[in-house]
Enzyme design. Structure first.
Site, PDB file in Angstrom:
ATOM      1  N   ASP A  41       0.933  -1.162  -0.036  1.00  0.00           N
ATOM      2  CA  ASP A  41      -0.121   0.051  -0.028  1.00  0.00           C
ATOM      3  C   ASP A  41       0.819   1.300  -0.106  1.00  0.00           C
ATOM      4  OD1 ASP A  41      -1.994   2.108   0.727  1.00  0.00           O
ATOM      5  OD2 ASP A  41      -3.380   0.320   1.310  1.00  0.00           O
ATOM      6  N   GLY A  46      -5.063   4.326   2.178  1.00  0.00           N
ATOM      7  CA  GLY A  46      -5.231   3.306   3.018  1.00  0.00           C
ATOM      8  C   GLY A  46      -4.430   3.965   4.457  1.00  0.00           C
ATOM      9  N   ASP A  66       4.018   2.179  -4.054  1.00  0.00           N
ATOM     10  CA  ASP A  66       3.234   2.704  -4.998  1.00  0.00           C
ATOM     11  C   ASP A  66       3.083   1.611  -6.359  1.00  0.00           C
ATOM     12  OD1 ASP A  66       1.755   3.774  -7.048  1.00  0.00           O
ATOM     13  OD2 ASP A  66       2.584   5.710  -6.973  1.00  0.00           O
ATOM     14  N   VAL A  67       2.095   0.861  -6.377  1.00  0.00           N
ATOM     15  CA  VAL A  67       1.977  -0.210  -7.270  1.00  0.00           C
ATOM     16  C   VAL A  67       1.969   0.228  -8.717  1.00  0.00           C
ATOM     17  CG1 VAL A  67       1.008  -2.164  -5.961  1.00  0.00           C
ATOM     18  CG2 VAL A  67      -0.443  -0.767  -7.211  1.00  0.00           C
ATOM     19  N   TYR A 155     -12.338   7.067 -12.549  1.00  0.00           N
ATOM     20  CA  TYR A 155     -12.463   5.634 -11.808  1.00  0.00           C
ATOM     21  C   TYR A 155     -13.252   4.655 -12.656  1.00  0.00           C
ATOM     22  CZ  TYR A 155     -13.648   2.713  -8.034  1.00  0.00           C
ATOM     23  OH  TYR A 155     -13.801   1.478  -6.903  1.00  0.00           O
ATOM     24  N   TYR A 169      -4.729 -10.691 -20.175  1.00  0.00           N
ATOM     25  CA  TYR A 169      -3.864 -11.578 -19.571  1.00  0.00           C
ATOM     26  C   TYR A 169      -4.157 -13.095 -19.461  1.00  0.00           C
ATOM     27  CZ  TYR A 169       0.344  -8.545 -18.604  1.00  0.00           C
ATOM     28  OH  TYR A 169       1.367  -7.966 -18.909  1.00  0.00           O
TER      29      TYR A 169
END
Ligand code: UDP
Length: 321
Positions: A41, A46, A66-67, A155, A169
């Site tokens: 996260d 979060g 940070d993904v 979003y 994928y």
């Protein structure tokens, strides 16, 4: 779980957004099911408070990351639950570019990791993929009515892209993927000021303020208690269903009705104040959960009356000095 060497070990599960409202509840459930949980996260929305109760648990790890940037992880991974994203309209209107990036780049990175590790991947998608729906209740085969350039589009389109790349994928690389379309969910660990209607009304009532109903309040939502949602997601992760599945509680109510319930449950609430309806606010929302019933043997168990009392208690404790 059996490994290729035949030894027995706990499944290793990564949760992106693992310190968020849903990610942290999911982590609790997976720990109780015998998983080793790694919460990733960046703490943008979060909070470490949500995972503080795991301090000292050898089966739990937290990685601040940070993904949207490459995700490095050494060792085997069995499951990746991709839950990172701002998720309240208030948050994603404040963070439009981060929302688009985590839904696109973040999902790509998480899928890449799942592919490299041979892990099962589960995407947290949303009822927002249906936009302001013209089909009611919403079934998974409805393609939706989304304004791509409106403020909510950041979003909605990020999640629609996330679903598309997840299926790509699966089809192209054979990754074992699942997609849950999450409808309005509530419960402890929501942020008091994340702008969503449940914490907004409870917080206002506890502070003795009027409840801010946007528009005339005739728009509807269907609220699912968090433990029910997590149970549906857990079942989906173990299923072999690769198509999206709605998880939500079909009990639908108008926002005005919801405000009246909160006013009745929290004595001293002064009244209701109408404010302008946000742009593109969906007029109705209710999940059709036939698929979850059939494929997962799932349906919600917690009645609204029960879940809302538990949630009010949580906020009461949080708000008390
Ligand atoms: N809403 C409201 N007052 C508030 C916050 C939200 O009337 O203080 C309304 C909002 O316009 C929407 C519904 O409550 O129609 C649910 O909003 P929320 O932000 O919880 O989530 P959404 O379902 O729109 O993603």
């Amino acid at each position: 779980m059996s490994t290729s060497s035949g030894s027995s070990r706990k499944p290793v599960t990564l949760i992106t957004g693992g310190a968020g409202f849903l990610g942290s509840h999911l982590g609790d459930r997976l720990l109780s099911e015998g998983h080793q949980v790694v919460a990733i996260d960046n703490l943008l929305t979060g909070s470490l408070d949500n995972i503080a109760h795991h301090a000292g648990n050898p089966d739990f790890r937290f990685i601040e990351h940070d993904v949207t940037r490459f995700i490095e992880f050494e060792g085997e991974v069995d499951f990746i639950f991709h839950f990172a994203s701002p998720a309240s309209p208030f948050d994603y209107l404040e963070l439009p570019i981060q929302t688009l990036k985590v839904g696109s780049l973040g999902t790509h990175n998480a899928l890449g990791l799942a592919r490299a590790k041979g892990a099962t991947f589960l995407l947290a998608s949303t009822s927002e993929v249906y936009g302001d729906p013209l089909v009611h209740p919403q079934r998974e085969d409805y393609w939706g009515n989304v304004n791509p350039i409106g403020p909510r589009g950041v979003y909605d389109e990020a999640k629609r892209f996330a679903e598309a790349i997840t299926m790509a994928y699966h089809r192209t690389h054979g990754v074992d993927t699942k997609i849950v379309r999450i409808f309005n969910t509530y419960g402890p660990r929501m942020r008091l000021r994340d702008g969503r209607v449940v914490p907004a009304f409870i917080g206002q009532a506890l502070e003795g303020k009027s409840l801010t109903v946007f528009g005339d309040g005739s728009q509807t939502r269907s609220f699912c208690y968090v433990s029910d949602l997590v149970d549906g997601i857990y079942r989906l992760s173990l299923s072999d269903c690769h198509d999206p599945v709605n998880i939500g509680n079909p009990r639908e109510m108008t926002i005005l009705e919801f405000a009246e319930r909160i006013r009745d449950l929290i004595p001293g609430t002064p009244g209701i104040l109408h404010e302008p309806l946000p742009v593109d606010d969906p007029k109705v929302r209710q999940p059709n959960i036939s698929k979850a019933r059939e494929v997962l043997g799932w349906e919600p168990k917690v009645a609204f009356e029960e879940g809302i009392v538990a949630t009010i208690e949580y906020f009461r404790k949080k708000c008390s000095p």
